[in-house]
Design a protein around this motif. Structure first.
Motif, PDB file in Angstrom:
ATOM      1  N   LYS A   7     -34.108 -27.062  61.766  1.00 41.26           N
ATOM      2  CA  LYS A   7     -33.705 -25.355  62.361  1.00 41.26           C
ATOM      3  C   LYS A   7     -34.891 -25.279  62.919  1.00 41.26           C
ATOM      4  O   LYS A   7     -34.236 -24.489  64.239  1.00 41.26           O
ATOM      5  CB  LYS A   7     -33.395 -25.397  60.340  1.00 41.26           C
ATOM      6  CG  LYS A   7     -32.791 -25.096  59.714  1.00 41.26           C
ATOM      7  CD  LYS A   7     -32.738 -23.978  58.598  1.00 41.26           C
ATOM      8  CE  LYS A   7     -30.824 -24.685  57.631  1.00 41.26           C
ATOM      9  NZ  LYS A   7     -31.126 -24.012  56.234  1.00 41.26           N
ATOM     10  N   SER A   8     -35.680 -25.442  62.923  1.00 42.21           N
ATOM     11  CA  SER A   8     -36.661 -24.020  63.931  1.00 42.21           C
ATOM     12  C   SER A   8     -37.000 -25.617  65.133  1.00 42.21           C
ATOM     13  O   SER A   8     -37.256 -24.236  65.848  1.00 42.21           O
ATOM     14  CB  SER A   8     -38.059 -24.775  62.345  1.00 42.21           C
ATOM     15  OG  SER A   8     -39.397 -23.842  63.738  1.00 42.21           O
ATOM     16  N   ASN A  11     -34.482 -23.286  66.557  1.00 44.93           N
ATOM     17  CA  ASN A  11     -34.391 -21.783  66.733  1.00 44.93           C
ATOM     18  C   ASN A  11     -35.273 -21.972  68.102  1.00 44.93           C
ATOM     19  O   ASN A  11     -35.509 -21.048  68.318  1.00 44.93           O
ATOM     20  CB  ASN A  11     -35.097 -21.177  65.489  1.00 44.93           C
ATOM     21  CG  ASN A  11     -34.321 -20.844  64.910  1.00 44.93           C
ATOM     22  OD1 ASN A  11     -32.525 -21.018  64.807  1.00 44.93           O
ATOM     23  ND2 ASN A  11     -34.095 -20.566  63.294  1.00 44.93           N
ATOM     24  N   MET A  45     -35.421 -12.945  65.078  1.00 44.79           N
ATOM     25  CA  MET A  45     -35.637 -14.297  64.127  1.00 44.79           C
ATOM     26  C   MET A  45     -37.097 -14.125  64.161  1.00 44.79           C
ATOM     27  O   MET A  45     -37.081 -13.824  64.184  1.00 44.79           O
ATOM     28  CB  MET A  45     -35.237 -15.935  65.273  1.00 44.79           C
ATOM     29  CG  MET A  45     -35.990 -15.343  66.586  1.00 44.79           C
ATOM     30  SD  MET A  45     -36.250 -17.274  67.547  1.00 44.79           S
ATOM     31  CE  MET A  45     -34.338 -17.562  68.295  1.00 44.79           C
ATOM     32  N   PRO A  49     -40.952 -20.297  66.068  1.00 45.94           N
ATOM     33  CA  PRO A  49     -39.411 -20.628  66.546  1.00 45.94           C
ATOM     34  C   PRO A  49     -40.134 -19.586  67.765  1.00 45.94           C
ATOM     35  O   PRO A  49     -40.236 -19.766  69.164  1.00 45.94           O
ATOM     36  CB  PRO A  49     -38.464 -20.200  66.399  1.00 45.94           C
ATOM     37  CG  PRO A  49     -38.522 -19.140  65.748  1.00 45.94           C
ATOM     38  CD  PRO A  49     -39.219 -18.880  65.003  1.00 45.94           C
TER      39      PRO A  49
END
Length: 225
Positions: A7-8, A11, A45, A49
């Motif tokens: 996910k990181s 992002n 976000m 990231p």
């Protein structure tokens, strides 16, 4: 389900693309300062990231990461662009010659042909942004056809700064009809296996493009401040 690391990474990639677009469009103008928290809120976000993206874009010469002060969007340096174009002129011209020596089959050159058709269609439609995207694709594919992975890597590292300078000057320059003709001549030389002509035509093309770009940047320094 994707892991937290995945996910990181996703992002971070999104943050790189969004920040690049904001810089190229002038929404984050040269010389402006921005806190990570501000950019994170703008992109919707977390700061992690955004920080990772900023470090990557710093390596590409688009911004400067400053400890506890966020980031500063760097101006376009004329001196940097001269050096970058000098390097790309040498490496891409070598790639053109190497591609000719490889005697590629017609289908191997189809992507390069498509980029030229796209450039011609974009000019016919008066769509300079589409032309610039197709032009970028041409140079990327030319480097790949040269068969030297290090040339591909170096060209990619310098690509963002070139695209940014081209974006700033895109509507200042005359329609790049000669550029399309040069590209077509390079492909014809590659197809014919004429390494010298492929090299020389591309070298002249890149040299002329550098002169146009640098002159426009010098005449319009306000766009770099």
């Amino acid at each position: 389900m994707p892991s937290q690391a995945q996910k990181s990474k996703s992002n971070s990639a999104i943050a790189v693309e969004e920040l690049r677009n904001l810089i190229f469009s002038g929404a984050l103008p040269a010389g402006s300062d921005h806190l990570e928290s501000e950019l994170a809120a703008r992109l919707g976000m977390s700061r992690t990231p955004v920080r990772e993206a900023a470090l990557l874009l710093e390596g590409q010469g688009l911004l400067q990461v400053r400890a506890r002060k966020g980031v500063r969007i760097l101006p376009i340096s004329i001196e940097d662009m001269i050096e970058i174009y000098d390097v790309l002129t040498e490496l891409e011209s070598m790639s053109a010659a190497k591609a000719a020596e490889k005697r590629y089959a017609a289908e191997d050159l189809s992507t390069l042909e498509i980029t030229i058709s796209d450039m011609e269609a974009a000019l016919a439609a008066g769509d300079r942004e589409a032309w610039a995207a197709a032009d970028d694709a041409f140079h990327t594919e030319l480097a790949r056809l040269g068969g030297n992975s290090r040339v591909v890597t170096i060209a990619a590292l310098m690509g963002d700064q070139v695209r940014r300078a081209k974006a700033v000057t895109l509507y200042m320059r005359p329609l790049p009809t000669q550029s399309n003709k040069d590209h077509r001549s390079v492909v014809e030389a590659i197809r014919a296996g004429d390494a010298k002509t492929a090299h020389d035509v591309h070298y002249a093309h890149r040299t002329a493009a550098k002169e146009v770009l640098i002159n426009l940047l010098r005449q319009n320094r306000m766009h770099m401040l």
